[in-house]
Scaffold this motif. Sequence first.
Motif, PDB file in Angstrom:
ATOM      1  N   LEU A  36      -5.213  -3.338  -3.605  1.00 53.45           N
ATOM      2  CA  LEU A  36      -5.705  -4.239  -2.551  1.00 53.45           C
ATOM      3  C   LEU A  36      -6.198  -5.551  -3.169  1.00 53.45           C
ATOM      4  CD1 LEU A  36      -6.707  -4.904   0.351  1.00 53.45           C
ATOM      5  CD2 LEU A  36      -8.829  -3.747  -0.225  1.00 53.45           C
ATOM      6  N   LEU A  50      -8.941  -0.848   6.756  1.00 51.91           N
ATOM      7  CA  LEU A  50      -8.310  -2.121   6.419  1.00 51.91           C
ATOM      8  C   LEU A  50      -7.500  -2.545   7.637  1.00 51.91           C
ATOM      9  CD1 LEU A  50      -7.646  -4.216   4.270  1.00 51.91           C
ATOM     10  CD2 LEU A  50      -5.884  -2.678   3.406  1.00 51.91           C
ATOM     11  N   ASN A  51      -7.912  -3.648   8.227  1.00 50.24           N
ATOM     12  CA  ASN A  51      -7.320  -4.084   9.481  1.00 50.24           C
ATOM     13  C   ASN A  51      -6.603  -5.392   9.208  1.00 50.24           C
ATOM     14  OD1 ASN A  51      -6.958  -3.484  12.144  1.00 50.24           O
ATOM     15  ND2 ASN A  51      -9.061  -3.952  12.783  1.00 50.24           N
ATOM     16  N   TRP A  78       0.826  -1.216   0.000  1.00 48.29           N
ATOM     17  CA  TRP A  78       0.000   0.000   0.000  1.00 48.29           C
ATOM     18  C   TRP A  78       0.856   1.260   0.000  1.00 48.29           C
ATOM     19  CZ3 TRP A  78       0.852   2.663   4.547  1.00 48.29           C
ATOM     20  CH2 TRP A  78       1.353   1.917   5.637  1.00 48.29           C
ATOM     21  N   SER A 111      -2.386   5.696   8.437  1.00 48.16           N
ATOM     22  CA  SER A 111      -1.849   4.340   8.482  1.00 48.16           C
ATOM     23  C   SER A 111      -1.068   4.134   9.770  1.00 48.16           C
ATOM     24  CB  SER A 111      -0.943   4.091   7.278  1.00 48.16           C
ATOM     25  OG  SER A 111       0.178   4.939   7.317  1.00 48.16           O
ATOM     26  N   CYS A 123       1.950   1.418  11.244  1.00 45.06           N
ATOM     27  CA  CYS A 123       2.805   0.285  10.932  1.00 45.06           C
ATOM     28  C   CYS A 123       4.025   0.314  11.830  1.00 45.06           C
ATOM     29  CB  CYS A 123       3.208   0.299   9.458  1.00 45.06           C
ATOM     30  SG  CYS A 123       4.296   1.634   9.053  1.00 45.06           S
ATOM     31  N   ARG A 132      -8.263   4.099   6.512  1.00 39.66           N
ATOM     32  CA  ARG A 132      -7.356   3.682   7.589  1.00 39.66           C
ATOM     33  C   ARG A 132      -6.719   2.348   7.228  1.00 39.66           C
ATOM     34  NH1 ARG A 132      -7.220   5.557  12.856  1.00 39.66           N
ATOM     35  NH2 ARG A 132      -6.675   3.491  13.584  1.00 39.66           N
ATOM     36  N   ILE A 133      -5.415   2.313   7.294  1.00 43.77           N
ATOM     37  CA  ILE A 133      -4.707   1.076   6.994  1.00 43.77           C
ATOM     38  C   ILE A 133      -3.931   0.663   8.238  1.00 43.77           C
ATOM     39  CG2 ILE A 133      -2.956  -0.006   5.539  1.00 43.77           C
ATOM     40  CD1 ILE A 133      -3.699   2.063   3.371  1.00 43.77           C
ATOM     41  N   GLN A 134      -4.297  -0.446   8.815  1.00 45.07           N
ATOM     42  CA  GLN A 134      -3.604  -0.951  10.006  1.00 45.07           C
ATOM     43  C   GLN A 134      -2.731  -2.107   9.554  1.00 45.07           C
ATOM     44  OE1 GLN A 134      -2.391  -3.565  12.342  1.00 45.07           O
ATOM     45  NE2 GLN A 134      -4.544  -4.120  12.521  1.00 45.07           N
ATOM     46  N   ASP A 135      -1.437  -1.852   9.468  1.00 51.20           N
ATOM     47  CA  ASP A 135      -0.500  -2.870   8.989  1.00 51.20           C
ATOM     48  C   ASP A 135       0.641  -2.989  10.004  1.00 51.20           C
ATOM     49  OD1 ASP A 135       0.612  -4.765   7.344  1.00 51.20           O
ATOM     50  OD2 ASP A 135       1.545  -3.341   5.981  1.00 51.20           O
TER      51      ASP A 135
END
Lengths: 436, 254
Positions: free
Chosen positions: A426, A262-263, A82, A204, A206, A233-236
């Motif tokens: 994605l 996105l979890n 991403w 995000s 990370c 929201r990107i939870q990586d």
Amino acid sequence: MTQELEMRFIEQSHQLDTSATSPLSALRAKGLKSFREQGFPNSRMEEWRTTDINPIRNVNLSYLHKIDSPQCDQHALTGAWWRAVLKDLPTVTSWNGHVAANSKHPDVPCVDMRILTDNDHTPATPGAVPGRVAELDEYPFAALNTAFLEQAICVTAAAVADDGETQPALHVAHCVSATDGNPHVHPRLVIHVQPNASLRLIESTCGVTDQPYLVNTVTEIVLEEGASLEHIRIQDDAPGAFSFGNIYVRQEANARYVSFALNMGAAIARNEFLVDLKGEHAECVLNGLYTGSRSQLLDTHSIIRHSVPHCTSSELYKGIMDGDSRGVFRGLIHVLPHAIKTSAYQTSRALLLSKTAKVHAKPQLLIFNDDVKCSHGATVGGLDLDAFFFLQSRGLSPSRARGILTAAFGGEPFRELEFSELTSALTDRLREQYAE
Amino acid sequence: MLTITDLKASVAGNDILKGVNLSVNEGDVHAIMGPNGSGKSTLANVLAGHPAYTVTSGTATYKGENLLDKEPHLRAREGLFLAFQHPVEIPGVTNAYFLKNALNALREHNGEEPVDAVEFRTILEENIRIVGIDNALLKRPVNEGFSGGEKKRNEILQLLVLNPALAILDETDSGLDIDALKIVASGVNHFRADDRAVVVVTHYQRLLNYIEPDFVHVLMDGRIVKSGDRMLAQELEARGYDWIRDELSEGDAA
């Protein structure tokens, strides 16, 4: 209820500057008081029954006071799929909860970004200050975040001068690097979208570490009349991380909030949304995908409060769970007595790819008037075997067929996202990931 | 091309096929007819490798190799195609994406280069005309929201694009009005060639007015009990299936 871990956090927060008389220090005192009363949640509490956070107690978490530029290699971050999509966006990065004082802020038309601290507390607009919409009672992690509130990233988006200009976009990246120890970090982001203004915000989290850490964000969003926010929201986070996101949204009349969450990373992750529809004809879309493997625990809680007539909300959450992972989805639609002509829809679907993966889905409707259209639905199941056979009967290998079908399932919440580069990246990612 | 010998198969513990024998050569069009519940669809699905069906004994040889040992996608790559009676909907996967990937999977298997976007469009446009599908359906998810007729035409589009050696049509005529039936039949006739074979599974003779079979077989209670030429189909249309049943029981009595 105060246990050893709570004590440790409380002691650490005492080391913050208590002599300051800034608005932030007042908030910190309030947050600490609330956290002291609540402590960390436990599974005897209804909202935490299926979310056991006790593994946090086994990690010696400590607070990093110094606001340093990161020592770690920023390139280590660029590997994530991403990141490639976001690389050209104006980005502000917080490392271990702090934006370095010397970091350069991106220059985005119509967007004013400031870092508020004890020493510098001049907001761009009265709406762009922390503490306006976050609720601390019943939100112990938000209380904890507030107890450590040394910095707030505050963004004000103003309306563009004419229609021809493109929607401004901003990426706020919360990164954790633990070269030694196990940090706990509490980023605070405040978004104020002014009347008729619009913004695309990517947030995000990370980690560049193998060590467990706690990242605990609070995002406060105020959308004025006719304002619009696309919030991705990107939870990586790193595999050992504990990742908590507390998102508070207040919408005035005709405001539109569209959230895509996105979890996918962390050992334990939970997003809590509290959306207040305060003005008539406000519209809220909460969509998301969680993808779990190993023994991950991925949780989404949401409350959408319809306080006034003629508001619309829709929610679509999907989960793809493999290994021993566990998913939790709880969505409450709360329609107050005056909120007639409310439309509220909620769907939760989960795909279980292993016999040991689990999903707890709990849709809830609390409706206090008769003049509404509301619905909810929840399903949990395996891959559609007829579709799986059909694709194979056309020559696609079982792994490819599985990848295509799983990506099609998981991509649905993102299909209406106007940021099509992210949606297609994605989908590609899911196709590869599940074609194994 | 295809030789089926004493094939027995069950679904959910029920024996459906009770010893089917059939031989299909290149260039042949075979029609398999029979009353409801006789095992027609089971035969079609067993040949394609549907996991819900269990082969209990017998053999099926395709192009000289044991067909029944092969996984479904390998049967497809070697040229076996099943047009489904109830085409499945696949939300989130566009028709064009699916078709291109399927075509490239076959090409890769045959050691050919994958088609690029331009080639693929050419192949599509040529075949869309034949089956009379609206271009917009290609951008839509596979079969999602398609009418019954559109779904069947979409099966025939897949047949033409993927260009197999052996096409098995499982009640492709069910639920079709006469115009759609003609279009589907013309697609199949377009496909028909000396080096290809077609097995048409159908309940009614109607489709066979447009796809003229070389052989007609009657499948009843899991066995092929009578074979003939296309006149047999017309006789079935006129007289139903009971006279065959009577013939069989007389045979048993004798």
